[in-house]
Design a protein around this motif. Structure first.
Motif, mmCIF file in Angstrom:
data_model
loop_
_atom_site.group_PDB
_atom_site.id
_atom_site.type_symbol
_atom_site.label_atom_id
_atom_site.label_comp_id
_atom_site.label_asym_id
_atom_site.label_seq_id
_atom_site.Cartn_x
_atom_site.Cartn_y
_atom_site.Cartn_z
ATOM 1 N N ALA A 116 43.162 67.916 15.543
ATOM 2 C CA ALA A 116 44.080 68.192 16.305
ATOM 3 C C ALA A 116 44.746 66.840 16.556
ATOM 4 C CB ALA A 116 44.324 69.419 17.257
ATOM 5 N N GLY A 117 45.990 67.089 15.807
ATOM 6 C CA GLY A 117 46.259 65.654 16.168
ATOM 7 C C GLY A 117 45.594 64.422 15.926
ATOM 8 N N GLY A 118 44.988 64.337 14.826
ATOM 9 C CA GLY A 118 44.522 63.314 14.776
ATOM 10 C C GLY A 118 42.650 62.750 15.136
ATOM 11 N N ARG A 119 42.684 63.519 16.715
ATOM 12 C CA ARG A 119 41.327 63.779 17.484
ATOM 13 C C ARG A 119 40.217 64.932 16.609
ATOM 14 N NH1 ARG A 119 40.263 61.554 21.865
ATOM 15 N NH2 ARG A 119 42.856 61.447 22.469
ATOM 16 N N GLU A 161 43.022 78.300 20.061
ATOM 17 C CA GLU A 161 43.606 77.444 19.042
ATOM 18 C C GLU A 161 42.661 76.467 18.064
ATOM 19 O OE1 GLU A 161 42.859 72.689 21.340
ATOM 20 O OE2 GLU A 161 41.992 73.754 22.293
ATOM 21 N N GLN A 174 44.266 77.629 14.741
ATOM 22 C CA GLN A 174 45.638 76.581 14.492
ATOM 23 C C GLN A 174 45.265 75.966 14.308
ATOM 24 O OE1 GLN A 174 48.605 78.049 14.305
ATOM 25 N NE2 GLN A 174 47.393 79.963 14.456
ATOM 26 N N ALA A 175 44.242 74.699 14.519
ATOM 27 C CA ALA A 175 43.634 73.020 13.943
ATOM 28 C C ALA A 175 44.775 73.013 12.602
ATOM 29 C CB ALA A 175 42.754 73.338 14.383
ATOM 30 N N ASP A 176 44.475 71.383 13.180
ATOM 31 C CA ASP A 176 45.524 70.940 11.634
ATOM 32 C C ASP A 176 44.396 70.933 10.258
ATOM 33 O OD1 ASP A 176 47.532 70.208 12.792
ATOM 34 O OD2 ASP A 176 46.961 68.041 13.431
#
Length: 304
Positions: A203-206, A243, A246-248
């Motif tokens: 998520a968000g590169g993390r 969450e 909805q992860a990338d």
């Protein structure tokens, strides 16, 4: 004397004796069978070398100690047994298990686990994959089932065990939903693990993995090491199911599969319905590092 061809399907060590895998049997009266009173660990052999052998033996010993199991073999002896078991099989790529089972109390002793001796079984069989090549190529299809993971307050998931009732039910829910694997949640609706593998989300590169309710996987630790090498930020914390959905990106990891990217969760398609770029980057890096001899211990094939 046994013919070495008897070991073509695999080899086993059982309470002091080596044998072809087909000959390894336990009494149906033993509590390891009747009560799932077993702890175990699995170490992989690829291209003739164990991966993180000492880490697996250390975790196995910690699990045995937690369950008050005291087989006669020392850690050094277990290490030698694993080498010889693989050597007897002749396998270059193997799925190698170490199990500690409780027997049953001898006649006249109290029917209490303290009086049931524990013993060791080690096996080496041809390599197996948790996820198929097709699943890895397209990305695993995951779902979150209704069944919840056994809570840590009931049994510590950091102790590898055969208490798979919840995971098995989850897998049937996944089958009914047309998914490959179920990812179970805990009583707080936070993600724990899948059937035999840890999970991560991006998520968000993390890269984030659950802090509680799952095995402290050796491959999971390897993923965190890879991320540190690659400068990818990581986090270990509770992950609410919403969450996670909805992860990338999402991926799993296990001894029998390495890093396994996902492409769908509860019917939601992530990215372009293929493994995400960061997941795929880590997967390729994992196997490249393995090929370089990362954490490798060559099997002593002469020990056969």
């Amino acid at each position: 004397m046994r013919d070495m061809t008897d070991y073509a399907r695999g080899a086993a060590y059982l309470a002091g004796d080596y044998m072809p895998i087909a000959e390894a049997k336990i009494p149906v009266t033993h509590w390891g069978y009747r009560r799932s009173d077993v702890t175990y660990d699995v170490v992989g052999v690829r291209d003739g070398a164990f991966f993180r052998l000492d880490d697996h033996i250390a975790r196995f010993r910690a699990s045995m100690t937690r369950l008050r199991m005291t087989p006669p073999e020392t850690d050094d002896e277990i290490r030698a047994i694993l080498h010889r078991t693989v050597a007897l099989s002749g396998l270059r790529d193997a799925y190698v298990a170490m199990d500690c089972l409780r027997a049953s109390p001898p006649p006249g002793a109290p029917r209490h686990p303290a009086f049931a001796p524990s013993y060791l079984i080690c096996t080496a069989v041809p390599w197996v994959w948790v996820a198929s090549e097709e699943m890895i190529a397209r990305g695993m299809h995951l779902m979150i089932p209704k069944v919840r993971r056994i809570p840590p307050e009931s049994f510590d998931p950091r102790v590898k065990n055969f208490h798979w009732g919840d995971l098995t039910e989850g897998q049937f829910e996944a089958l009914d939903a047309g998914a490959d694997f179920a990812i179970l949640t805990d009583a707080e609706d936070c993600v724990t693990e899948g059937a035999g593998f840890n999970v991560f989300m991006v998520a968000g590169g993390r890269v984030v993995t659950p802090a509680r309710g799952a095995l402290d996987g050796v491959t999971r630790a390897s993923v965190l090491e890879l991320c540190a090498e690659e400068g990818i930020p990581t986090e270990i914390r509770a992950i609410p199911a919403d969450e996670f959905r909805q992860a990338d990106e999402i991926f799993g990891c296990t001894t029998a599969g390495g890093i396994m990217p996902a492409s769908r969760i509860d019917g939601r398609i992530m990215g372009n319905d293929r493994p995400g770029p960061l997941s795929e980057r880590l997967r390729q890096r994992f196997w490249a590092r393995r090929a370089e001899g990362w954490h490798a211990t060559p099997v002593d094939y002469a020990s056969a």
